[in-house]
Design a protein around this motif. Structure first.
Motif, PDB file in Angstrom:
ATOM      1  N   PRO A   2       8.562   0.612  -3.537  1.00 57.01           N
ATOM      2  CA  PRO A   2       7.984  -0.497  -3.608  1.00 57.01           C
ATOM      3  C   PRO A   2       8.422  -1.210  -2.267  1.00 57.01           C
ATOM      4  CG  PRO A   2       8.892  -0.253  -5.804  1.00 57.01           C
ATOM      5  CD  PRO A   2       9.152   0.719  -4.965  1.00 57.01           C
ATOM      6  N   ASP A 122       5.476  -4.485 -11.339  1.00 57.65           N
ATOM      7  CA  ASP A 122       4.595  -5.511 -10.849  1.00 57.65           C
ATOM      8  C   ASP A 122       5.025  -6.863 -10.969  1.00 57.65           C
ATOM      9  OD1 ASP A 122       2.770  -3.455 -10.513  1.00 57.65           O
ATOM     10  OD2 ASP A 122       1.789  -3.905 -12.138  1.00 57.65           O
ATOM     11  N   VAL A 125       7.845  -7.337  -8.225  1.00 61.74           N
ATOM     12  CA  VAL A 125       7.232  -7.458  -7.091  1.00 61.74           C
ATOM     13  C   VAL A 125       6.770  -8.772  -6.685  1.00 61.74           C
ATOM     14  CG1 VAL A 125       5.422  -6.715  -5.542  1.00 61.74           C
ATOM     15  CG2 VAL A 125       6.751  -5.016  -6.664  1.00 61.74           C
TER      16      VAL A 125
END
Length: 150
Positions: A2, A122, A125
């Motif tokens: 990421p 997710d 992030v």
């Protein structure tokens, strides 16, 4: 892997923005999240400064990080060291580039979450993006208003 990447234009010169945002001893003044910032060691050799420091947040969590400043290229490279959790690693790169309006300040965070961390990637992030944008806006406001002066 990421990656979080956020930029903001700050109405001040690159050297000024670089110096303020890398003055770790003042991070509790310029970042909303840090209650305590302490430089453990600092060595300067030519264009480079290597810094080891400890941070503590408002909830009492603390960690140690390492940073190298390139005073010529106006780049800071860093990594979180101890404790790493909730990450397997966290690498950062802050760069400062002159633009007509002042300085384009870009922060890049490359990381991997520890497999034991239970928050979905997710969600992490998104939180990190919101958090980074908030910090950058706060720094912009402080620098441009003169609150975070030399």
């Amino acid at each position: 892997m990421p990656r979080i990447e956020n930029s903001i234009v700050v109405g001040a010169g690159p050297r000024h923005v670089f110096d303020i945002t890398n003055d770790i001893a003042r991070w509790s003044e310029i970042f909303d999240e840090y209650r305590h910032a302490e430089v453990v060691s600092e060595e300067r050799e030519g264009r480079w400064t290597e810094i080891v420091f400890e941070l503590a947040d408002a909830e009492g969590r603390s960690w140690r990080s390492w940073r190298i400043l390139d005073h010529r290229e106006l780049v800071a490279v860093a990594e979180r060291r101890d404790p790493l959790f909730p990450f397997r690693y966290m690498h950062l790169r802050w760069s400062y580039r002159e633009v007509p309006e002042g300085t384009l300040m870009t922060w890049v965070q490359d990381f991997e979450l520890d497999e034991k961390f239970e928050v979905p990637l997710d969600t992490v992030v998104e939180r990190m993006n919101v958090h980074t944008r908030h910090n950058q806006a706060g720094i912009k406001r402080r620098i441009e208003s003169g609150v975070a002066g030399p």
